[in-house]
Design a protein around this motif. Sequence first.
Motif, mmCIF file in Angstrom:
data_model
loop_
_atom_site.group_PDB
_atom_site.id
_atom_site.type_symbol
_atom_site.label_atom_id
_atom_site.label_comp_id
_atom_site.label_asym_id
_atom_site.label_seq_id
_atom_site.Cartn_x
_atom_site.Cartn_y
_atom_site.Cartn_z
ATOM 1 N N HIS A 8 0.832 -1.203 0.000
ATOM 2 C CA HIS A 8 0.000 0.000 0.000
ATOM 3 C C HIS A 8 0.875 1.265 0.000
ATOM 4 C CE1 HIS A 8 -3.808 1.857 -0.102
ATOM 5 N NE2 HIS A 8 -3.675 2.476 1.053
ATOM 6 N N ASP A 54 -5.568 3.403 6.560
ATOM 7 C CA ASP A 54 -4.649 2.706 5.655
ATOM 8 C C ASP A 54 -3.267 3.367 5.634
ATOM 9 O OD1 ASP A 54 -6.013 4.856 4.292
ATOM 10 O OD2 ASP A 54 -5.290 4.081 2.384
ATOM 11 N N HIS A 55 -3.017 4.261 6.618
ATOM 12 C CA HIS A 55 -1.689 4.893 6.772
ATOM 13 C C HIS A 55 -1.188 4.858 8.211
ATOM 14 C CE1 HIS A 55 -1.764 6.542 2.622
ATOM 15 N NE2 HIS A 55 -3.052 6.285 2.818
ATOM 16 N N ASP A 140 -1.218 10.800 0.235
ATOM 17 C CA ASP A 140 -2.429 10.674 -0.588
ATOM 18 C C ASP A 140 -2.796 12.058 -1.085
ATOM 19 O OD1 ASP A 140 -2.552 8.020 0.136
ATOM 20 O OD2 ASP A 140 -4.542 8.124 1.053
HETATM 21 MN MN MN Z 1 -4.843 6.097 1.608
#
Ligand code: MN
Length: 226
Positions: A8, A54-55, A140
């Motif tokens: 990711h 997601d980080h 992002d």
């Molecule tokens: Mn993200």
Amino acid sequence: MTFTYYGHSCFAIESGGKKFLFDPFINGNELAVGIVDSEKIEADYILVSHGHGDHVADLVPIALRTSAQVIAGYEVVCWAQKQGVKNAHPLNFGSMMFDFGKLHFLPAAHSSSLPDGSYGGNPGGFLLHGTEKKFYFAGDTCLTMDMQLIPRYAKLDFAILPVGGNFTMDADDAVIAAEFMQCDKIIGLHFDTFGYIKIDHEATKEKFRTAGKELILPRIGETIEL
Ligand code: MN
Ligand code: NI
């Protein structure tokens, strides 16, 4: 200097004997299961671009185990401190000096909330001047005009950009971002993890080749010498 990909947007840079870990998200990533063991990752610094799960999902356990210094926006640092993280350096947009050299934290056009729903502050990207090679990790973001400022700050050796689209810029915009940054070597991130961001690897790399640039799409667990 090496780049190691943990899936990711999570990666490590090793430079000058120091280990920099970015955006720790491993155990919630089904593509990383069985390849990356988050309990074996070492870090001296953990840099976090914004507060989305997601980080940050594995930030606190890795920070507590390694005692690495967490470098992130003020709100992300406060969230980590509430969970016991002691070694942390809060920041906001601008530049600052660390023992590893100068760092710029620059705007990302995105959003930022933390897993508990609290406000995550401004999402951003990191420009590291003091590592053996200079690089920008955009976090992002969509394509922004601000990226044209980066060549005034540093001649980048490489840039780390999201290429998956939907939540961030896609490959077409990442090519323009690379042009804005005057950088020919790009490492792509934020692709394939979820259905929304699955990409065709060869077609994506071809877009960069056509523009005279190189796109590296790292394999999870892979270490690249830079
Ligand atoms: Mn993200
Ligand atoms: Ni995000």
